[in-house]
Design a protein around this motif. Structure first.
Motif, PDB file in Angstrom:
ATOM      1  N   ASN A 179       0.662  -1.110   0.505  1.00  0.00           N
ATOM      2  CA  ASN A 179       0.610  -0.524  -0.174  1.00  0.00           C
ATOM      3  C   ASN A 179       0.898   0.928   0.348  1.00  0.00           C
ATOM      4  O   ASN A 179       0.337   1.762  -1.069  1.00  0.00           O
ATOM      5  N   VAL A 198       3.335  -9.781  -7.166  1.00  0.00           N
ATOM      6  CA  VAL A 198       2.500 -10.728  -5.634  1.00  0.00           C
ATOM      7  C   VAL A 198       3.463 -11.966  -6.317  1.00  0.00           C
ATOM      8  O   VAL A 198       3.139 -12.179  -7.315  1.00  0.00           O
ATOM      9  N   ASN A 200       1.612 -14.525  -3.879  1.00  0.00           N
ATOM     10  CA  ASN A 200       0.845 -15.396  -3.240  1.00  0.00           C
ATOM     11  C   ASN A 200      -0.260 -14.380  -3.271  1.00  0.00           C
ATOM     12  O   ASN A 200      -0.623 -13.567  -4.122  1.00  0.00           O
ATOM     13  N   MET A 201      -1.230 -15.040  -3.133  1.00  0.00           N
ATOM     14  CA  MET A 201      -2.681 -14.768  -3.248  1.00  0.00           C
ATOM     15  C   MET A 201      -3.268 -13.424  -1.989  1.00  0.00           C
ATOM     16  O   MET A 201      -3.730 -12.384  -1.905  1.00  0.00           O
ATOM     17  N   ASP A 202      -2.476 -13.799  -0.610  1.00  0.00           N
ATOM     18  CA  ASP A 202      -2.635 -12.290  -0.088  1.00  0.00           C
ATOM     19  C   ASP A 202      -2.033 -11.136  -0.310  1.00  0.00           C
ATOM     20  O   ASP A 202      -2.541 -10.091  -0.320  1.00  0.00           O
ATOM     21  N   GLU A 203      -0.709 -11.309  -1.258  1.00  0.00           N
ATOM     22  CA  GLU A 203      -0.083  -9.963  -1.521  1.00  0.00           C
ATOM     23  C   GLU A 203      -1.315  -9.621  -3.067  1.00  0.00           C
ATOM     24  O   GLU A 203      -1.473  -8.131  -3.222  1.00  0.00           O
ATOM     25  N   GLN A 205      -4.312  -9.657  -3.111  1.00  0.00           N
ATOM     26  CA  GLN A 205      -5.565  -8.610  -2.521  1.00  0.00           C
ATOM     27  C   GLN A 205      -4.693  -7.776  -1.831  1.00  0.00           C
ATOM     28  O   GLN A 205      -5.510  -6.404  -2.288  1.00  0.00           O
ATOM     29  N   GLN A 206      -3.784  -7.965  -1.442  1.00  0.00           N
ATOM     30  CA  GLN A 206      -3.031  -6.284  -0.700  1.00  0.00           C
ATOM     31  C   GLN A 206      -3.237  -5.044  -2.289  1.00  0.00           C
ATOM     32  O   GLN A 206      -3.088  -4.245  -2.228  1.00  0.00           O
ATOM     33  N   ASP A 209      -6.591  -3.590  -3.394  1.00  0.00           N
ATOM     34  CA  ASP A 209      -7.051  -2.969  -2.411  1.00  0.00           C
ATOM     35  C   ASP A 209      -6.212  -1.188  -2.619  1.00  0.00           C
ATOM     36  O   ASP A 209      -7.064  -0.289  -2.232  1.00  0.00           O
ATOM     37  N   SER A 224      -3.190 -22.105  -9.641  1.00  0.00           N
ATOM     38  CA  SER A 224      -3.139 -20.412  -8.603  1.00  0.00           C
ATOM     39  C   SER A 224      -3.176 -19.461  -9.493  1.00  0.00           C
ATOM     40  O   SER A 224      -4.222 -18.408  -9.964  1.00  0.00           O
TER      41      SER A 224
END
Length: 279
Positions: A179, A198, A200-203, A205-206, A209, A224
């Protein structure tokens, strides 16, 4: 397909530097040829390829001798066959042989880049995915090779570090998070596109966002990638990258990613076998 427009000044600089390292203080072997000798030479390809590099070839001969004449049988982007004539040249024998190696070096390298790019473009032709190059180019020939990529049917990623943001792992760590990196990029250059790498999925989504324009899915497996494409649909542009080869690119494209980037287009090339013969 629109080819990348390369400023003439860059072509002139490429050729000047190439001739400087090859001829140096003078071509001592060419000086053995009588100055008044005039020759007709033919350039042919020994193998099938996508031709590229006409402007660099012409500029090489122009910088050696403005009176050398070239009659072209092909143009950039043309598919040519083994033993096909590329062009004929007439003029000073001395000057033609002095220009020969540098002129051929340009077209054998750029035709190789265009030919490999053509293979990659054909591999995803039945999908909506576009194949992009990277910055993994021969030093000094960035624009030339990126031009050749477009002659082969692929597209260009950013030209350098100045025309778009590609925020990678080390940038993210140094900026204290995705961010922060995106917001800083928006503040400093609000008109430029921002892409986040990125892993992975967490990154992922970041990045969504944070409002990034594009996400680079680095070394995602096929399952994936499919999941990521679904998550990103309508929210952010997707790009797959990392160890993608001519054998795997179609499977990657079938996941629905918008772009695939690969350094192979410009670094995994094999020079096209060309020759120049005096008639």
């Amino acid at each position: 397909m629109n080819f990348l427009q390369v400023p003439q000044s860059i072509i002139e600089e490429n050729v000047f530097n190439a001739l400087k390292e090859d001829i140096g203080e003078g071509d001592i072997t060419a000086e053995l040829i009588p100055r008044e000798n005039i020759s007709l030479a033919t350039v042919i390809s020994r193998e099938d390829c996508i031709f590229c590099g006409l402007d660099w070839f012409e500029e090489t001969l122009r910088q050696i001798d403005t009176e050398i004449l070239i009659d072209w049988s092909v143009d950039d982007g043309d598919e040519i066959k083994a033993d096909q004539i590329i062009c004929t040249i007439s003029g000073s024998s001395q000057n033609i042989v002095s220009a020969e190696r540098t002129a051929l070096n340009f077209i054998q390298t750029l035709s190789a880049t265009a030919t490999l790019s053509h293979r990659y473009a054909k591999a995803v032709a039945d999908t909506n995915t576009k194949v992009l190059d990277t910055r993994k180019t021969i030093p000094g020939l960035r624009m030339a090779q990126k031009y050749a990529v477009t002659c082969g049917g692929c597209s260009n990623h950013r030209i350098g570090l100045f025309d778009a943001f590609l925020i990678k792992e080390n940038h993210i760590i140094a900026c204290d998070g995705i961010n922060n990196a995106v917001q800083d990029a928006r503040f400093h250059n609000p008109d430029l596109k921002v892409e986040i790498e990125v892993e992975n999925m967490d990154e992922l989504q970041q990045a969504i966002d944070a409002g990034a324009d594009r996400v680079l899915l680095d070394n995602f497996d096929i399952a994936s990638l499919k999941q990521a494409v679904e998550i990103c649909k309508g929210k952010i542009i997707t790009e797959a990258s990392g160890n993608i080869t001519i054998n795997t690119i179609h499977d990657v494209a079938k996941t629905g990613v918008d772009f695939i980037s690969t350094g192979a287009l410009t670094k995994d090339i094999k020079a096209i076998d060309l020759s120049m013969r005096f008639d």
